[in-house]
Scaffold this motif. Structure first.
Motif, PDB file in Angstrom:
ATOM      1  N   THR A   1      -4.954  -1.124  -4.251  1.00  0.00           N
ATOM      2  CA  THR A   1      -4.365  -2.289  -3.856  1.00  0.00           C
ATOM      3  C   THR A   1      -5.583  -3.074  -3.682  1.00  0.00           C
ATOM      4  O   THR A   1      -5.434  -4.087  -4.140  1.00  0.00           O
ATOM      5  CB  THR A   1      -3.189  -2.118  -2.689  1.00  0.00           C
ATOM      6  OG1 THR A   1      -2.271  -1.489  -2.830  1.00  0.00           O
ATOM      7  CG2 THR A   1      -2.931  -3.714  -2.183  1.00  0.00           C
ATOM      8  N   PHE A   2      -6.505  -2.716  -2.654  1.00  0.00           N
ATOM      9  CA  PHE A   2      -7.440  -3.440  -2.337  1.00  0.00           C
ATOM     10  C   PHE A   2      -8.820  -3.043  -2.821  1.00  0.00           C
ATOM     11  O   PHE A   2      -8.982  -1.963  -3.118  1.00  0.00           O
ATOM     12  CB  PHE A   2      -7.653  -3.181  -0.813  1.00  0.00           C
ATOM     13  CG  PHE A   2      -6.608  -3.469  -0.027  1.00  0.00           C
ATOM     14  CD1 PHE A   2      -6.374  -4.788   0.204  1.00  0.00           C
ATOM     15  CD2 PHE A   2      -5.689  -2.737   0.612  1.00  0.00           C
ATOM     16  CE1 PHE A   2      -5.222  -5.321   1.313  1.00  0.00           C
ATOM     17  CE2 PHE A   2      -4.494  -2.960   1.398  1.00  0.00           C
ATOM     18  CZ  PHE A   2      -4.447  -4.350   1.616  1.00  0.00           C
TER      19      PHE A   2
ATOM     20  N   THR B   1       0.925  -1.122   0.008  1.00  0.00           N
ATOM     21  CA  THR B   1       0.133   0.066  -0.070  1.00  0.00           C
ATOM     22  C   THR B   1       0.866   1.252  -0.125  1.00  0.00           C
ATOM     23  O   THR B   1       2.124   1.309   0.421  1.00  0.00           O
ATOM     24  CB  THR B   1      -0.914  -0.229   1.111  1.00  0.00           C
ATOM     25  OG1 THR B   1      -0.295   0.255   2.478  1.00  0.00           O
ATOM     26  CG2 THR B   1      -1.936  -1.117   1.142  1.00  0.00           C
ATOM     27  N   GLY B   2       0.306   2.196  -0.078  1.00  0.00           N
ATOM     28  CA  GLY B   2       0.912   3.718  -0.244  1.00  0.00           C
ATOM     29  C   GLY B   2      -0.144   4.836  -0.776  1.00  0.00           C
ATOM     30  O   GLY B   2      -1.198   4.477  -1.054  1.00  0.00           O
TER      31      GLY B   2
ATOM     32  N   GLY C   1      -7.065  16.864   1.475  1.00  0.00           N
ATOM     33  CA  GLY C   1      -7.101  16.703   0.017  1.00  0.00           C
ATOM     34  C   GLY C   1      -5.812  16.430  -0.595  1.00  0.00           C
ATOM     35  O   GLY C   1      -5.640  16.328  -1.945  1.00  0.00           O
ATOM     36  N   GLU C   2      -4.745  16.022   0.294  1.00  0.00           N
ATOM     37  CA  GLU C   2      -3.260  15.530  -0.105  1.00  0.00           C
ATOM     38  C   GLU C   2      -3.390  13.996  -0.688  1.00  0.00           C
ATOM     39  O   GLU C   2      -2.470  13.488  -1.376  1.00  0.00           O
ATOM     40  CB  GLU C   2      -2.416  15.718   0.783  1.00  0.00           C
ATOM     41  CG  GLU C   2      -2.433  17.147   1.225  1.00  0.00           C
ATOM     42  CD  GLU C   2      -1.606  17.138   2.570  1.00  0.00           C
ATOM     43  OE1 GLU C   2      -0.903  16.229   3.157  1.00  0.00           O
ATOM     44  OE2 GLU C   2      -1.386  18.431   3.315  1.00  0.00           O
ATOM     45  N   MET C   3      -4.322  13.181  -0.376  1.00  0.00           N
ATOM     46  CA  MET C   3      -4.604  11.804  -0.738  1.00  0.00           C
ATOM     47  C   MET C   3      -6.176  11.911  -0.819  1.00  0.00           C
ATOM     48  O   MET C   3      -6.902  12.204  -0.575  1.00  0.00           O
ATOM     49  CB  MET C   3      -4.239  11.015   0.283  1.00  0.00           C
ATOM     50  CG  MET C   3      -2.706  11.153   0.990  1.00  0.00           C
ATOM     51  SD  MET C   3      -2.365   9.652   2.007  1.00  0.00           S
ATOM     52  CE  MET C   3      -0.937  10.318   2.779  1.00  0.00           C
ATOM     53  N   ARG C   4      -6.258  10.628  -1.891  1.00  0.00           N
ATOM     54  CA  ARG C   4      -7.826  10.176  -2.151  1.00  0.00           C
ATOM     55  C   ARG C   4      -8.110   9.470  -0.884  1.00  0.00           C
ATOM     56  O   ARG C   4      -7.487   8.842  -0.149  1.00  0.00           O
ATOM     57  CB  ARG C   4      -7.724   9.119  -3.160  1.00  0.00           C
ATOM     58  CG  ARG C   4      -7.430   9.740  -4.548  1.00  0.00           C
ATOM     59  CD  ARG C   4      -8.058   8.637  -5.804  1.00  0.00           C
ATOM     60  NE  ARG C   4      -7.398   7.336  -5.631  1.00  0.00           N
ATOM     61  CZ  ARG C   4      -6.246   7.270  -6.332  1.00  0.00           C
ATOM     62  NH1 ARG C   4      -5.787   7.809  -7.188  1.00  0.00           N
ATOM     63  NH2 ARG C   4      -5.928   5.852  -6.205  1.00  0.00           N
ATOM     64  N   PRO C   5      -9.483   9.690  -0.276  1.00  0.00           N
ATOM     65  CA  PRO C   5      -9.904   9.002   0.782  1.00  0.00           C
ATOM     66  C   PRO C   5      -9.730   7.678   0.843  1.00  0.00           C
ATOM     67  O   PRO C   5      -9.845   6.935  -0.001  1.00  0.00           O
ATOM     68  CB  PRO C   5     -11.403   9.459   0.739  1.00  0.00           C
ATOM     69  CG  PRO C   5     -11.404  10.738   0.046  1.00  0.00           C
ATOM     70  CD  PRO C   5     -10.257  10.274  -1.251  1.00  0.00           C
ATOM     71  N   SER C   6      -9.310   7.202   2.222  1.00  0.00           N
ATOM     72  CA  SER C   6      -9.353   5.756   2.527  1.00  0.00           C
ATOM     73  C   SER C   6      -9.824   5.320   3.734  1.00  0.00           C
ATOM     74  O   SER C   6     -10.143   4.480   4.006  1.00  0.00           O
ATOM     75  CB  SER C   6      -7.848   5.168   2.141  1.00  0.00           C
ATOM     76  OG  SER C   6      -7.848   3.755   2.214  1.00  0.00           O
ATOM     77  N   TYR C   7      -9.381   6.247   4.788  1.00  0.00           N
ATOM     78  CA  TYR C   7      -9.932   6.314   6.125  1.00  0.00           C
ATOM     79  C   TYR C   7     -11.249   7.188   6.284  1.00  0.00           C
ATOM     80  O   TYR C   7     -12.086   6.612   6.857  1.00  0.00           O
ATOM     81  CB  TYR C   7      -8.697   6.964   7.015  1.00  0.00           C
ATOM     82  CG  TYR C   7      -7.533   6.022   7.095  1.00  0.00           C
ATOM     83  CD1 TYR C   7      -7.585   5.214   8.163  1.00  0.00           C
ATOM     84  CD2 TYR C   7      -6.233   6.360   6.645  1.00  0.00           C
ATOM     85  CE1 TYR C   7      -6.261   4.213   8.332  1.00  0.00           C
ATOM     86  CE2 TYR C   7      -5.321   5.709   6.575  1.00  0.00           C
ATOM     87  CZ  TYR C   7      -5.166   4.530   7.497  1.00  0.00           C
ATOM     88  OH  TYR C   7      -3.930   3.924   7.797  1.00  0.00           O
ATOM     89  N   THR C   8     -11.267   8.167   5.547  1.00  0.00           N
ATOM     90  CA  THR C   8     -12.165   9.326   5.761  1.00  0.00           C
ATOM     91  C   THR C   8     -13.579   8.959   5.099  1.00  0.00           C
ATOM     92  O   THR C   8     -14.258   9.768   5.584  1.00  0.00           O
ATOM     93  CB  THR C   8     -11.530  10.667   5.643  1.00  0.00           C
ATOM     94  OG1 THR C   8     -11.048  10.653   4.216  1.00  0.00           O
ATOM     95  CG2 THR C   8     -10.486  10.993   6.524  1.00  0.00           C
TER      96      THR C   8
ATOM     97  N   GLY D   1      -9.055  -3.677   4.099  1.00  0.00           N
ATOM     98  CA  GLY D   1      -7.606  -3.237   3.493  1.00  0.00           C
ATOM     99  C   GLY D   1      -7.520  -1.681   3.341  1.00  0.00           C
ATOM    100  O   GLY D   1      -8.484  -0.909   2.788  1.00  0.00           O
ATOM    101  N   VAL D   2      -6.641  -0.887   4.062  1.00  0.00           N
ATOM    102  CA  VAL D   2      -6.400   0.675   3.826  1.00  0.00           C
ATOM    103  C   VAL D   2      -5.302   0.799   2.674  1.00  0.00           C
ATOM    104  O   VAL D   2      -4.243   0.639   2.662  1.00  0.00           O
ATOM    105  CB  VAL D   2      -6.244   1.154   5.235  1.00  0.00           C
ATOM    106  CG1 VAL D   2      -5.555   2.612   4.920  1.00  0.00           C
ATOM    107  CG2 VAL D   2      -6.821   0.770   6.028  1.00  0.00           C
ATOM    108  N   ASN D   3      -6.009   1.335   1.561  1.00  0.00           N
ATOM    109  CA  ASN D   3      -5.088   1.492   0.214  1.00  0.00           C
ATOM    110  C   ASN D   3      -4.082   2.589   0.683  1.00  0.00           C
ATOM    111  O   ASN D   3      -2.851   2.629  -0.009  1.00  0.00           O
ATOM    112  CB  ASN D   3      -5.959   2.022  -0.743  1.00  0.00           C
ATOM    113  CG  ASN D   3      -6.470   0.884  -1.684  1.00  0.00           C
ATOM    114  OD1 ASN D   3      -6.039  -0.142  -1.767  1.00  0.00           O
ATOM    115  ND2 ASN D   3      -8.030   0.803  -1.760  1.00  0.00           N
ATOM    116  N   ASN D   4      -4.311   3.536   1.240  1.00  0.00           N
ATOM    117  CA  ASN D   4      -3.129   4.686   1.325  1.00  0.00           C
ATOM    118  C   ASN D   4      -2.091   4.361   2.182  1.00  0.00           C
ATOM    119  O   ASN D   4      -0.865   4.914   2.234  1.00  0.00           O
ATOM    120  CB  ASN D   4      -3.915   5.912   1.895  1.00  0.00           C
ATOM    121  CG  ASN D   4      -4.699   6.720   1.214  1.00  0.00           C
ATOM    122  OD1 ASN D   4      -4.435   6.739  -0.347  1.00  0.00           O
ATOM    123  ND2 ASN D   4      -5.640   7.702   1.391  1.00  0.00           N
ATOM    124  N   GLY D   5      -2.439   3.340   2.913  1.00  0.00           N
ATOM    125  CA  GLY D   5      -1.017   3.067   3.989  1.00  0.00           C
ATOM    126  C   GLY D   5      -1.393   3.454   5.293  1.00  0.00           C
ATOM    127  O   GLY D   5      -2.442   4.393   5.490  1.00  0.00           O
ATOM    128  N   GLY D   6      -0.334   3.662   6.070  1.00  0.00           N
ATOM    129  CA  GLY D   6      -0.421   4.141   7.597  1.00  0.00           C
ATOM    130  C   GLY D   6      -0.876   3.053   8.371  1.00  0.00           C
ATOM    131  O   GLY D   6      -0.937   3.467   9.707  1.00  0.00           O
TER     132      GLY D   6
END
Length: 526
Positions: free
Chosen positions: A81-82, A75-76, A225-232, A239-244
């Motif tokens: 990924t998911f 992920t990242g 707005g620095e990443m596409r939403p994955s958590y929010t 699976g969390v696509n953004n990582g973290g």
């Protein structure tokens, strides 16, 4: 509500540790080649138990070969990924899985996907496949049981004080657990967690932030707005696509790989475990393609075999060895002591309170840990967000689990040639009727409707037991009467982890166990 209901369930890499002693034999027409190897230690599975074992043994200088049936899910930021709960595809489902997910049909091309639904009698278990095991798909609640509650389930000889002083903190440090920051909670996307918190307070129930293995700066970056939403947007449950997310693959296994002593074999699906006449162990596995086709059979012989394939698969492999007499005289209690951890998932629709038109941030922020009083009545309810559906559904999820003595067992089905789970039809009814359902109703309040997803689809994300300690294994996971065979995953647990989701306790007990195994068994057993 269909989207809400669906959400409610929500190539091999060779290292340096193993020593191959033969090249693949030439394949006969219609047959796949066979490779035979020898290894110091073989670990089956890469979840919490397998990850802990691999890291601590390699740090001690012991070469480890790890077999994982699934793929690596890297992920990242802005990764894809998911698959997501609202747009499922073949990445979501393991190729051998029952063709359903969350009780609904999911027909996709065969793939080494993320989740296997294992159907049993009156219960289905949802199991992860991939490097990192269950840590890839769990919401992430990282809870340490209260001592009095712990001993309602675990043997008194297991020293809670030692676990609490050394091993639970060690796991917390490895997973870098944090609670959600107020700046995130106060955002419009996190209205649903705030509604849950306020309802708990109004109902007079305890409520607190839940420790999570998450770098919350990723969620804050999404808000900016620095990443596409994955958590929010509530999409991170599978699976969390953004990582973290500090899953086992990017914590324990990453550090084990860095030692240079981990031979990691991905997409290696174990089919058989065999006890040789000289006391060594042979593991037979198929190296598979991304669609599950067997490309090669690998037979690995070892002095030490660690079963960490997860509750369902560890138990099934051992019971297959018992039924086929490839491992004679396995303990009589094998297959017993299975529990669902008391899991229950509800959708909660509140006609009085909005839940957020801008989506529901997650994965988990608040929970009610009702652990005071009688420890045998301890129960936990958390709020878990659902994916963004375009409008405010006035609906979110509540997940409950608690102390339960209900147990099922595996039986060998000759016709199917596999172990099958049998679970009593109303197995956890005491916990559900007297604790979980009343608690969720108190939290929801009179203006709400709760839907128990267990009614149409009895299931658990937290299967436990099958090779429990003090029955099949000693406290440190050594299988009784079988030198060099260990169980260090959820199958070792006694069916219930004391009103907590199991991950932290599985990892803490594995940390403690391997600390005892290294000085006593390394150099003697293996």
């Amino acid at each position: 509500m269909a989207g809400v209901g669906a959400a409610a369930g929500a190539v091999a890499v060779a290292g340096v540790a193993g020593r191959a002693v033969a090249e693949p034999t030439a394949p006969r027409p219609g047959r796949i080649p066979v490779r035979r190897e020898e290894h110091r230690v073989v670990v089956i599975g890469s979840g919490f138990g397998g990850g802990v074992t691999a890291l601590r043994l390699t740090q001690a200088g012991v070469p480890v070969t790890m077999l994982e049936r699934g793929r690596r899910w890297a992920t990242g930021p802005n990764a894809n990924t998911f698959a997501t709960p609202t747009d499922p595809d073949k990445r979501m489902l393991w190729y051998r899985s029952a063709p359903t997910l969350f009780g609904r049909p999911l027909v996709v091309d065969p793939y080494v996907g993320l989740i296997e639904a294992v159907a049993g009698e009156n219960m289905s278990a949802l199991c992860a496949a991939g490097l990192g095991g269950g840590s890839l798909v769990y919401q992430g609640m990282t809870l340490q049981p209260k001592e009095s509650v712990f001993y309602t389930q675990f043997p008194s000889r297991l020293d809670y004080e030692v676990l609490a002083r050394t091993y639970y903190p060690r796991v917390a440090s490895m997973l870098r657990i944090e609670t959600a920051p107020d700046a995130l909670i106060d955002s419009p996307q996190y209205l649903a967690p705030r509604v849950f918190r306020d309802h708990c307070i109004k109902a007079g129930l305890p409520v607190s932030k839940i420790p999570m293995p998450i770098d919350w700066s990723y969620a804050l970056a999404e808000l900016r707005g620095e990443m596409r939403p994955s958590y929010t947007n509530g999409m991170g449950a599978i699976g969390v696509n953004n990582g973290g997310k500090h899953s086992v693959d990017v914590t324990y296994i990453k550090q084990a790989e860095a030692t240079g002593k981990l031979d990691l074999r991905l997409q290696h699906e174990v089919t058989d475990v065999i006890r040789e006449k000289d006391g060594r162990w042979t593991v037979r596995a198929n190296r598979i393609s991304s669609s599950g086709q067997a490309l090669e059979t690998v037979e690995m012989t070892t002095r030490a075999l660690v079963m960490a394939a997860g509750t369902m698969n560890t138990t099934k492999l051992l019971m297959r060895a018992q039924a086929h007499d490839t491992v004679p005289d396995l303990p009589a209690g094998l297959g017993t002591g299975w529990g669902s951890n008391g899991d229950r998932i509800y959708t909660w629709t509140d006609f009085a309170d909005a839940m957020g038109a801008q989506g529901q941030g997650g994965p988990v922020v608040f929970g009610s840990l009702d652990w005071d009083g009688d420890p045998r009545r301890a129960a936990t309810v958390i709020q878990a967000s659902i994916p963004t559906l375009g409008t405010d559904p006035r609906t979110t999820m509540m997940v409950g689990y608690g102390v339960s003595d209900a147990r099922g067992k595996f039986v060998w089905d000759r016709a199917q040639d596999q172990a099958v789970l049998r679970w009593p039809r109303n197995g956890d009814h005491v916990l559900q009727d007297t604790r979980i359902t009343p608690l969720t109703k108190r939290i929801a309040g009179p203006s709400s409707v709760l839907f128990d997803t267990f009614v149409p689809y009895p299931s658990t994300w937290h299967p436990l037991g099958g090779a429990p300690m003090d029955v099949v294994c000693d406290l440190q996971g050594r299988v009784n009467g079988h030198r060099g065979l260990y169980v260090l995953d959820g199958a070792l647990m006694p069916g219930n982890t004391a009103a907590c989701n199991p991950s932290m306790t599985i990892a803490a007990i594995a940390e403690w166990a391997i600390d005892q195994i290294i000085p006593s068994d390394v150099g003697t057993v293996f």
